[in-house]
Design an enzyme around this catalytic site. Structure first.
Site, short mmCIF file in Angstrom:
data_model
loop_
_atom_site.label_atom_id
_atom_site.label_comp_id
_atom_site.label_asym_id
_atom_site.label_seq_id
_atom_site.Cartn_x
_atom_site.Cartn_y
_atom_site.Cartn_z
N SER A 270 23.45 -35.32 16.38
CA SER A 270 24.52 -35.12 15.39
C SER A 270 25.46 -34.04 15.85
O SER A 270 25.10 -33.18 16.66
CB SER A 270 23.92 -34.73 14.04
OG SER A 270 23.45 -33.38 14.08
N ASP A 271 26.68 -34.09 15.32
CA ASP A 271 27.51 -32.90 15.40
C ASP A 271 26.92 -31.88 14.43
O ASP A 271 26.11 -32.20 13.55
CB ASP A 271 28.97 -33.22 15.06
CG ASP A 271 29.95 -32.25 15.70
OD1 ASP A 271 29.54 -31.12 16.04
OD2 ASP A 271 31.12 -32.61 15.86
N TRP A 272 27.35 -30.64 14.57
CA TRP A 272 26.75 -29.53 13.82
C TRP A 272 27.25 -29.57 12.37
O TRP A 272 28.43 -29.34 12.10
CB TRP A 272 27.11 -28.22 14.50
CG TRP A 272 26.19 -27.81 15.61
CD1 TRP A 272 25.56 -26.62 15.72
CD2 TRP A 272 25.80 -28.56 16.78
NE1 TRP A 272 24.80 -26.57 16.86
CE2 TRP A 272 24.93 -27.75 17.53
CE3 TRP A 272 26.09 -29.85 17.24
CZ2 TRP A 272 24.34 -28.17 18.72
CZ3 TRP A 272 25.51 -30.27 18.44
CH2 TRP A 272 24.65 -29.45 19.16
#
Length: 738
Positions: A270-272
């Site tokens: 995932s992106d953060w």
């Protein structure tokens, strides 16, 4: 300079393809078997530990930085009992990120992604990637969050500077080569942000809406080409929704397109702050990154509870996700050759790589009266504006890089949104003023910061030449509201141009800008964010040490009224990621169905609009001519032609081949390009074979690529709006798998 055309290198390598592929298959099978044995030896707790990580930075309350972590973007503990290494992650594509200087080190800053894209040079992309990967490894990181390949759908996107332009072939090719360079250091590169992350405004909750065929023929094709070429170890999914479903739990994107159709064997991180449920695991997400930024530890405690609840789907997916992660570590060579902090970095050599990218990426947009290159005999020069006495501008956000000594200057931008405290424009310590003085040692070179227009005008009126540096700072999480230069810079250009007819404008921007002053100045350079040696690179172009060869990787509109969406969608919404990370907020649509696959130059062609500067545009200090076109058909198109340097300077040309028309569909697509280095009077034959997907249409009824039989018309040009040679050939009907 020595130059080997990319296509010739490709041709020379063709004979090696079969044995290389066979060796790769053996290595892949060995990695799978070894990973399976390791996963089979793990407890469920150990497997789960690989599926979520933290952001090891001192910005999250009292949470300590894990032992063994390096302050940076991410840390995922390994399985020490079995020798599985931890993942130590850092941003980003343009160099090892600065992270507010908390490590006390620095790194070599490549020019922006758009500057790299403007080179149209795959070999240079790979060289730059290898350099950044080497510094990543030397600092002890084993995962680089690189590979930004989102297409420029909106020129106001605050993150465009990280990306590689508006065309799938150009962006996919250069991203793939950059990733290959990074991973040659036996570390892992990501590719991001999957997918349709074309605006930063409300990026955590807006929905990018697009049809299947349009998506496959545009943004997804860029990702597909880059993944095939670069084989990135991980795909980072995006913040936004896609057709109302979050990208990081979108089964159509992750399970169907990426893993089923493309056969992707790496893992999806995932992106953060982009995870919204534990069910995301079932929908294709393999790893939750920076879990402090999400509402819950969805892949930590909550996933443990889901597995313990007896749902077999979760246990199976945990095994699959853990296998993908461990297999990728093995396949890239990182597993058996772990980076250690404290490696030696040759900053001088790396700075020269950054300089070459900057020199090749500068685009000469205007050069009336052949004002450029400048004569070293000029008696007086005034340099004006944008911290040109200090350094060159860089873009902001997680990709921010600063040199070993830190930034040369920091200018507070601020703002009321949550990114305000982090909104600071940083300058790399490569002074254009100093470089210009070095090029013209016998001239009187003065400087004016430009805050007072009257001072700049007074100095300009007394000089032989005036060089005005102007900047547009952009950053992730915030789009710019329009395409103007901020502050009083446009008025400054107008006033200086009235005072001195020999005014040169140097643009340092994150993307396209409008130029209401264009008719009043004889020369304009687009220098983008030019990196560690940008000042020297700009001076090299100004004085003719280097012949400009950059070509625009994005269309420069004449006004926002020409865009598919004249106003930035949701510009009145909270615009930053941090204010919305992990929080439920009402979605708003970003309607990409308006242009569909007709992104950038294709939109302008379809609408009959004339841009300020077209995609692919760029001037040179010499002239190139094209002749002897030959177009062969069959299963695809092969286009050959001769390029001749008809001028009196050596230079690099970038001939471009476009599909102009195909059976049943009028469309424009870039299907080939090649940088060609030629001495005065020299000629070379270029031969380019089109990837069939660039000629095909996506069939939604029988999913796959469809090429109808018929005549396909092409042109060879210097840019998307300037055909020089026209031809056509007949292509056989065929279908291609997704």
């Amino acid at each position: 300079m020595t130059f080997r055309p990319f296509a010739y290198a490709l041709l020379a390598a063709t004979a090696l393809v079969a044995p290389i592929q066979a060796q790769a298959q053996v290595q892949a099978a060995e990695a799978d078997a070894r990973a399976a044995a390791l996963i089979g030896s793990m407890t469920m707790e150990e497997k789960l530990s690989l599926l979520h990580g933290t952001m090891p930075l001192p910005f999250f309350g009292d949470a300590p930085i894990p032992e063994g972590a390096i302050p940076g973007a991410g840390y995922v503990p390994g399985v020490e009992r079995l020798g599985v290494p931890a993942l130590k992650e850092t941003d980003a594509s343009l160099g090892v990120s600065w992270v507010a200087g908390i490590r006390g080190d620095g790194a070599t800053a490549l020019p922006s992604g758009l500057a790299l894209a403007a080179t149209f040079d795959p070999a240079l992309a790979r060289e730059g990637g290898a350099m950044v990967g080497a510094e990543t490894r030397a600092k002890g990181f084993n995962v680089l969050l690189a590979g930004g390949v989102n297409l420029v759908r909106d020129p106001r996107n605050g993150r465009n500077f990280e990306y590689l332009g508006e065309d799938p072939l150009l962006a996919g090719t250069l991203a793939g080569e950059s990733i290959r360079g990074i991973q040659s250091n036996r570390i892992i590169s990501t590719i991001k942000h999957f997918a349709f992350n074309g605006n930063e405004t409300g990026r955590n909750f807006h929905s990018a809406n697009i049809g299947e065929a349009a998506g496959r023929e545009s943004d997804l094709l860029a990702f597909q080409l880059a993944i095939e070429r670069g084989q990135p170890g991980s795909v980072m999914c995006a913040y936004n929704r896609v057709n109302e479903v979050y990208a990081c739990e979108n089964p159509a994107l992750l399970n169907d397109v990426l893993k089923r159709d493309w056969g992707y064997k790496g893992w999806v991180m995932s992106d953060w702050g982009a995870v919204h449920s534990t069910e995301a695991l079932l929908n294709g997400l393999d790893q939750q990154s920076g879990e402090q930024l999400d509402q819950e530890p969805y892949f930590g405690r909550l996933l443990t509870e889901a597995v313990a609840g007896g749902d077999a789907r979760y246990a199976a997916r945990v095994d699959d996700a853990a296998h993908r992660i461990v297999r990728t570590m093995i396949a890239t060579g990182m597993f058996d050759d772990q980076p250690q902090p404290g490696g030696v970095i040759d900053f001088d050599a790396h700075a020269q790589i950054a300089r070459r990218v900057a020199e090749r990426g500068v685009v000469l947009l205007k050069n009336d009266r052949d004002l450029l290159p400048l004569a070293r005999t000029a008696r007086s020069i005034v340099v004006i504006g944008d911290q040109a006495d200090v350094g060159v501008l860089s873009g902001g956000g997680s990709s921010q890089v600063a040199g070993p000594g830190g930034p040369a200057a920091t200018v507070r931008i601020g703002g009321e949104n949550a990114m305000g405290p982090f909104s600071n424009a940083l300058y790399h310590g490569s002074s254009p003023l100093a470089a210009i003085k070095a090029e013209a040692p016998d001239a009187a070179v003065r400087f004016a910061h430009g805050r007072y227009v009257s001072e700049a005008v007074d100095l300009a009126s007394k000089a032989d030449l005036a060089i005005v540096f102007v900047g547009q700072w952009t950053t992730e999480a915030v789009d710019v509201p329009d395409l103007s230069l901020p502050g009083n810079q446009e008025a400054l250009i107008e006033a200086v141009a009235r005072a001195n007819p020999n005014t040169i404008v140097v643009l340092q921007t994150g993307g396209p800008v409008v130029m209401p002053w264009l008719d009043r100045v004889p020369a304009v350079l687009e220098a983008w964010y030019s990196g560690a040696k940008g000042g020297e690179a700009i001076a090299d172009i100004l004085f003719g040490d280097v012949n400009p060869s950059g070509r625009l990787p994005v269309t420069f509109p004449a006004s926002v009224d020409q865009l598919p969406r004249p106003a930035v969608p949701g510009i009145d919404q909270p615009s930053t990621g941090l204010v919305a990370m992990g929080q439920a907020r009402p979605s708003f649509p970003v309607d990409y169905t308006i242009e569909g696959s007709d992104v950038g130059y294709r939109w302008f062609e379809a609408k009959g609009e004339r841009p300020l500067f077209p995609f692919g545009f760029g001037l040179s200090y010499t002239e190139f001519d094209y002749s002897d076109l030959k177009v062969d058909g069959g299963d695809t198109l092969t286009v050959s032609f001769t390029v001749t340097n008809t001028g009196d300077r050596a230079g690099v040309d970038v001939p471009q081949v476009y599909l102009a028309d195909s059976p049943g569909r009028s469309q424009q697509r870039l299907i080939g390009f090649e940088p060609v280095s030629l001495a005065p009077g020299e000629s070379r034959t270029v031969s380019l074979t089109a990837d069939r997907r660039l000629l095909a249409n996506w069939d939604t009824q029988r999913p796959g690529w469809s090429l109808p039989v018929g005549d396909y018309r092409v042109f060879v040009g210097k840019d998307a709006a300037s055909p020089r040679l026209n031809g056509q050939a007949r292509v056989r009907a065929s279908r291609l798998r997704p």
